[in-house]
Design a protein around this motif. Structure first.
Motif, short mmCIF file in Angstrom:
data_model
loop_
_atom_site.label_atom_id
_atom_site.label_comp_id
_atom_site.label_asym_id
_atom_site.label_seq_id
_atom_site.Cartn_x
_atom_site.Cartn_y
_atom_site.Cartn_z
N PRO A 149 0.81 -1.22 0.00
CA PRO A 149 0.00 0.00 0.00
C PRO A 149 0.84 1.27 0.00
CG PRO A 149 -0.93 -1.60 1.52
CD PRO A 149 0.42 -2.13 1.12
N MET A 150 1.92 1.29 0.78
CA MET A 150 2.79 2.47 0.77
C MET A 150 3.50 2.60 -0.56
SD MET A 150 5.87 3.68 3.35
CE MET A 150 4.77 4.27 4.63
N ALA A 151 3.91 1.49 -1.15
CA ALA A 151 4.58 1.53 -2.44
C ALA A 151 3.68 2.14 -3.51
CB ALA A 151 5.03 0.13 -2.85
N VAL A 152 2.42 1.76 -3.51
CA VAL A 152 1.48 2.30 -4.49
C VAL A 152 1.35 3.81 -4.33
CG1 VAL A 152 -0.97 2.38 -5.10
CG2 VAL A 152 0.17 0.18 -4.82
N ARG A 153 1.21 4.26 -3.08
CA ARG A 153 1.02 5.70 -2.86
C ARG A 153 2.29 6.49 -3.16
NH1 ARG A 153 -3.41 6.20 2.09
NH2 ARG A 153 -4.41 4.18 1.71
N LEU A 154 3.43 5.91 -2.89
CA LEU A 154 4.68 6.59 -3.27
C LEU A 154 4.80 6.70 -4.78
CD1 LEU A 154 7.17 4.96 -0.73
CD2 LEU A 154 6.51 7.38 -0.81
N ALA A 155 4.42 5.64 -5.48
CA ALA A 155 4.47 5.67 -6.95
C ALA A 155 3.55 6.75 -7.49
CB ALA A 155 4.13 4.31 -7.52
N GLN A 156 2.41 6.93 -6.86
CA GLN A 156 1.50 7.98 -7.30
C GLN A 156 2.06 9.38 -7.08
OE1 GLN A 156 -2.15 6.46 -5.21
NE2 GLN A 156 -3.04 6.58 -7.27
N ARG A 157 3.08 9.47 -6.23
CA ARG A 157 3.73 10.75 -5.96
C ARG A 157 5.03 10.91 -6.74
NH1 ARG A 157 1.68 12.55 -0.87
NH2 ARG A 157 2.98 14.41 -1.11
N GLY A 158 5.27 10.01 -7.70
CA GLY A 158 6.43 10.16 -8.57
C GLY A 158 7.66 9.38 -8.16
N TYR A 159 7.56 8.56 -7.13
CA TYR A 159 8.68 7.74 -6.69
C TYR A 159 8.53 6.31 -7.18
CZ TYR A 159 10.51 11.27 -3.52
OH TYR A 159 11.08 12.43 -3.01
N ALA A 160 9.63 5.74 -7.65
CA ALA A 160 9.64 4.28 -7.84
C ALA A 160 9.76 3.67 -6.45
CB ALA A 160 10.81 3.87 -8.71
N ALA A 161 9.00 2.64 -6.17
CA ALA A 161 9.03 1.99 -4.86
C ALA A 161 9.31 0.51 -5.04
CB ALA A 161 7.71 2.21 -4.13
N VAL A 162 10.12 -0.03 -4.16
CA VAL A 162 10.56 -1.42 -4.27
C VAL A 162 10.30 -2.11 -2.94
CG1 VAL A 162 12.51 -2.94 -4.72
CG2 VAL A 162 12.36 -0.73 -5.90
N THR A 163 9.51 -3.18 -2.94
CA THR A 163 9.30 -3.97 -1.73
C THR A 163 10.14 -5.24 -1.83
OG1 THR A 163 7.37 -5.10 -2.68
CG2 THR A 163 6.96 -3.07 -1.43
N VAL A 164 10.87 -5.56 -0.76
CA VAL A 164 11.83 -6.65 -0.84
C VAL A 164 11.54 -7.73 0.21
CG1 VAL A 164 13.63 -5.11 -1.69
CG2 VAL A 164 13.50 -5.59 0.75
N SER A 165 11.81 -8.97 -0.17
CA SER A 165 11.88 -10.08 0.78
C SER A 165 13.34 -10.27 1.16
CB SER A 165 11.33 -11.36 0.15
OG SER A 165 9.96 -11.24 -0.14
N TYR A 166 13.57 -10.78 2.35
CA TYR A 166 14.93 -11.06 2.81
C TYR A 166 14.90 -12.32 3.67
CZ TYR A 166 13.08 -8.57 6.93
OH TYR A 166 12.30 -8.17 7.97
N ARG A 167 16.04 -12.87 3.95
CA ARG A 167 16.10 -14.09 4.74
C ARG A 167 15.78 -13.78 6.20
NH1 ARG A 167 21.99 -15.91 3.15
NH2 ARG A 167 22.15 -13.61 3.04
N LEU A 168 14.76 -14.47 6.73
CA LEU A 168 14.34 -14.28 8.10
C LEU A 168 15.25 -15.07 9.05
CD1 LEU A 168 10.50 -14.60 7.48
CD2 LEU A 168 11.88 -12.51 7.56
N SER A 169 15.13 -14.78 10.35
CA SER A 169 16.09 -15.35 11.31
C SER A 169 16.05 -16.87 11.37
CB SER A 169 15.83 -14.77 12.70
OG SER A 169 14.53 -15.09 13.18
N GLY A 170 14.88 -17.47 11.09
CA GLY A 170 14.81 -18.93 11.11
C GLY A 170 15.59 -19.58 9.98
N GLU A 171 15.87 -18.82 8.94
CA GLU A 171 16.64 -19.33 7.82
C GLU A 171 18.11 -18.93 7.90
OE1 GLU A 171 16.81 -19.03 2.90
OE2 GLU A 171 15.26 -17.94 4.02
N ALA A 172 18.35 -17.68 8.28
CA ALA A 172 19.72 -17.17 8.32
C ALA A 172 19.79 -16.07 9.37
CB ALA A 172 20.15 -16.64 6.96
#
Length: 333
Positions: free
Chosen positions: A115-138
């Motif tokens: 939701p924040m990414a969409v609203r940032l894009a509407q304001r002219g920003y490219a927005a990137v949502t990322v996955s990362y390794r959680l503590s149970g994995e690494a």
């Protein structure tokens, strides 16, 4: 005739298809991973009956490129979603905000920040949502390595997606706020970025937004909750691989406040009314002022933790992010 959005998306996806040719595996869904908007809404509704889950619906002026592989360890792939404003100027690269989800370092999903990414894009920003390794994995510092790799991917693909490699910000909420802060303030230190040895592309950023995330793990206030002896282990203890008494050096090393220095990226702090989640914020802002580095703080009154998942609080947060980044990463032309 195919819609313009479809043609645009198809062309970009085709350009990226060959980036990772090896088999790509993601871990199976974890039923214990319930840090998402719906579960949080159910917990908060009694005390905040007027809240609504913020919509992640894609408006006509925003394009989403999902499931882009930004890093691969063996057959383990890490992915991101890229949200692009369709009305961006062709002659000026778009500023970028890389968004890091929360979940106590052991849970959560990148869709949290859609939701924040969409609203940032509407304001002219490219927005990137990322996955990362959680503590149970690494364990720590894998998540920091991953986020720095995501920034490098964004900068390395700047020309392909009309991004501005000179205007990249890191932002995150809760544990993601701490991760974004630490990754952002250590952009000058390759020890937090193993990929730096094999790439000429920098993973440093020009600004940081910490939304209700810790700035200091070792304060009395932080340890009261993050090192709670009733939790075996606590969320932070699981990430560090031990309690504070056992891994005190790591708890200190992971505190963004330890890296305040002249020339570090400016930082926006957005905090809920739950002070425990932003331990160290005021002291870090004071040290930044002494170092001559800009910072700004917005505390949203009468808000729960994870407020950014909900209306009416998401929009004030987005407005603050855009205003801050417009000041700290002004465009060219």
């Amino acid at each position: 005739m195919m819609p313009l959005r479809y043609i645009f998306s198809l062309a970009l996806v085709c350009l990226h298809t060959a980036a990772f040719a090896a088999p790509c595996v993601e871990p199976p869904p974890d039923p214990a991973n319930t840090y998402d908007a719906q579960h949080t809404y159910e917990k908060l509704l009694r005390d905040y009956p007027s809240i609504r889950i913020a919509s992640a619906a894609l408006p006509v002026d925003v394009n989403r490129l999902g499931d882009q592989v930004y890093a691969q360890y063996g057959d383990r792939c890490l992915k991101l979603d890229l949200y692009l404003p369709l009305a961006a100027r062709a002659d000026v690269g778009m500023p970028v905000v890389v968004l890091v989800h929360g979940g106590g370092w052991r849970a959560g999903f990148r869709a949290e920040f859609a939701p924040m990414a969409v609203r940032l894009a509407q304001r002219g920003y490219a927005a990137v949502t990322v996955s990362y390794r959680l503590s149970g994995e690494a364990p720590y510092p894998a998540a920091i390595h991953d986020v720095r790799a995501a920034v490098r991917w964004v900068r390395g693909h700047a020309g392909q997606y009309r991004l501005d490699p000179r205007r990249i910000a890191l932002a995150g909420g809760s544990a993601g706020g701490q991760i974004a802060s630490l990754a952002g303030v250590t952009g000058h230190l390759d020890r937090f970025d193993p990929g730096a040895a094999d790439s000429a592309v920098s993973s440093a950023v020009q600004a940081v937004v910490n939304i209700d995330g810790l700035s200091e793990f070792t304060t009395e206030a932080a340890l009261k909750y993050e090192d709670d002896p009733r939790k075996q282990p606590s969320a932070a203890g699981a990430w560090f691989g031990g309690r504070y008494a056992e891994k005190s050096a790591l708890w200190a090393e992971a505190s963004p406040i330890r890296y305040v220095r002249p020339g570090m990226p400016p930082m926006l702090f957005i905090a809920s009314a739950q002070a425990r989640f932003s331990a160290g914020r005021e002291e870090m802002a004071a040290r930044m002022a002494q170092a001559g580095v800009a910072s700004s703080t917005l505390v949203l009154p009468d808000t729960p933790h994870s407020f950014w998942l909900f209306d009416p609080w998401l929009q004030p947060a987005v407005d603050a992010v855009v205003a801050f980044l417009n000041r700290q990463m002004p465009g060219k032309g």
